[in-house]
Design a protein around this motif. Structure first.
Motif, PDB file in Angstrom:
ATOM      1  N   GLY A  85      -6.689  -4.515 -10.427  1.00 56.91           N
ATOM      2  CA  GLY A  85      -5.671  -3.927  -9.551  1.00 56.91           C
ATOM      3  C   GLY A  85      -4.348  -3.760 -10.274  1.00 56.91           C
ATOM      4  O   GLY A  85      -4.098  -4.371 -11.316  1.00 56.91           O
ATOM      5  N   GLN A  86      -3.491  -2.931  -9.701  1.00 57.50           N
ATOM      6  CA  GLN A  86      -2.182  -2.666 -10.310  1.00 57.50           C
ATOM      7  C   GLN A  86      -1.119  -2.575  -9.226  1.00 57.50           C
ATOM      8  O   GLN A  86      -1.297  -1.856  -8.241  1.00 57.50           O
ATOM      9  CB  GLN A  86      -2.213  -1.350 -11.097  1.00 57.50           C
ATOM     10  N   LEU A  87      -0.016  -3.292  -9.400  1.00 52.84           N
ATOM     11  CA  LEU A  87       1.122  -3.247  -8.484  1.00 52.84           C
ATOM     12  C   LEU A  87       2.296  -2.570  -9.177  1.00 52.84           C
ATOM     13  O   LEU A  87       2.583  -2.855 -10.345  1.00 52.84           O
ATOM     14  CB  LEU A  87       1.537  -4.664  -8.082  1.00 52.84           C
ATOM     15  N   THR A  88       2.978  -1.678  -8.448  1.00 52.65           N
ATOM     16  CA  THR A  88       4.136  -0.979  -8.984  1.00 52.65           C
ATOM     17  C   THR A  88       5.238  -1.003  -7.949  1.00 52.65           C
ATOM     18  O   THR A  88       5.022  -0.618  -6.790  1.00 52.65           O
ATOM     19  CB  THR A  88       3.779   0.488  -9.322  1.00 52.65           C
ATOM     20  N   LEU A  89       6.420  -1.437  -8.352  1.00 49.50           N
ATOM     21  CA  LEU A  89       7.578  -1.428  -7.466  1.00 49.50           C
ATOM     22  C   LEU A  89       8.072   0.004  -7.335  1.00 49.50           C
ATOM     23  O   LEU A  89       8.409   0.637  -8.326  1.00 49.50           O
ATOM     24  CB  LEU A  89       8.671  -2.333  -8.035  1.00 49.50           C
ATOM     25  N   ARG A  90       8.088   0.547  -6.117  1.00 46.43           N
ATOM     26  CA  ARG A  90       8.468   1.940  -5.893  1.00 46.43           C
ATOM     27  C   ARG A  90       9.870   2.114  -5.322  1.00 46.43           C
ATOM     28  O   ARG A  90      10.538   3.082  -5.618  1.00 46.43           O
ATOM     29  CB  ARG A  90       7.467   2.624  -4.941  1.00 46.43           C
TER      30      ARG A  90
ATOM     31  N   VAL B 260       5.994  -1.210  -2.349  1.00 44.95           N
ATOM     32  CA  VAL B 260       5.146  -1.485  -3.504  1.00 44.95           C
ATOM     33  C   VAL B 260       3.899  -0.619  -3.414  1.00 44.95           C
ATOM     34  O   VAL B 260       3.297  -0.483  -2.349  1.00 44.95           O
ATOM     35  CB  VAL B 260       4.746  -2.977  -3.524  1.00 44.95           C
ATOM     36  N   GLU B 261       3.519  -0.030  -4.534  1.00 42.00           N
ATOM     37  CA  GLU B 261       2.255   0.706  -4.607  1.00 42.00           C
ATOM     38  C   GLU B 261       1.196  -0.258  -5.128  1.00 42.00           C
ATOM     39  O   GLU B 261       1.427  -0.978  -6.101  1.00 42.00           O
ATOM     40  CB  GLU B 261       2.400   1.887  -5.556  1.00 42.00           C
TER      41      GLU B 261
ATOM     42  N   GLU C 229       6.602  -2.797   2.588  1.00 44.17           N
ATOM     43  CA  GLU C 229       5.571  -1.778   2.791  1.00 44.17           C
ATOM     44  C   GLU C 229       4.728  -1.683   1.518  1.00 44.17           C
ATOM     45  O   GLU C 229       5.274  -1.598   0.423  1.00 44.17           O
ATOM     46  CB  GLU C 229       6.197  -0.424   3.096  1.00 44.17           C
ATOM     47  N   VAL C 230       3.423  -1.729   1.690  1.00 41.97           N
ATOM     48  CA  VAL C 230       2.500  -1.579   0.569  1.00 41.97           C
ATOM     49  C   VAL C 230       1.758  -0.266   0.776  1.00 41.97           C
ATOM     50  O   VAL C 230       1.146  -0.062   1.820  1.00 41.97           O
ATOM     51  CB  VAL C 230       1.515  -2.761   0.479  1.00 41.97           C
ATOM     52  N   VAL C 231       1.865   0.622  -0.214  1.00 42.31           N
ATOM     53  CA  VAL C 231       1.262   1.941  -0.099  1.00 42.31           C
ATOM     54  C   VAL C 231       0.171   2.122  -1.141  1.00 42.31           C
ATOM     55  O   VAL C 231       0.149   1.440  -2.165  1.00 42.31           O
ATOM     56  CB  VAL C 231       2.329   3.065  -0.245  1.00 42.31           C
TER      57      VAL C 231
END
Length: 84
Positions: free
Chosen positions: A24-29, A40-41, A79-81
């Motif tokens: 998995g990958q998390l990115t701060l948007r 966060v994506e 919010e997680v998108v």
């Protein structure tokens, strides 16, 4: 009141270690300090061998909100998108 961006980056570093196992990958948007808003994506990778092993979007949102609160962010709006 804690700096929302600083807290979010620190928490995402911890969360990334958890989702790395499944790819998995998390990115701060987005971060809005005035509203304690964090977007966060989360690129979720399903584990076909263990459906319950994969960390869900809801779990990420819950952990992120709880961890931000623990770091002094007042009433975080998380919010997680999914990736676009």
């Amino acid at each position: 009141m804690a700096d929302t961006r600083e807290a979010a980056v620190a928490v995402l570093e911890q969360l990334q270690k958890m989702v790395d196992r499944d790819g998995g990958q998390l990115t701060l948007r987005e971060v809005d300090d005035t509203r304690s808003r964090v977007v966060v994506e989360y690129r979720l990778v399903e584990n076909p061998d263990c459906a319950t092993c994969t960390i869900s979007t809801d779990m990420i949102a819950s952990f992120l909100a709880e961890s931000l609160t623990a770091r002094g962010v007042t009433s975080p709006d998380v919010e997680v998108v999914n990736p676009e």
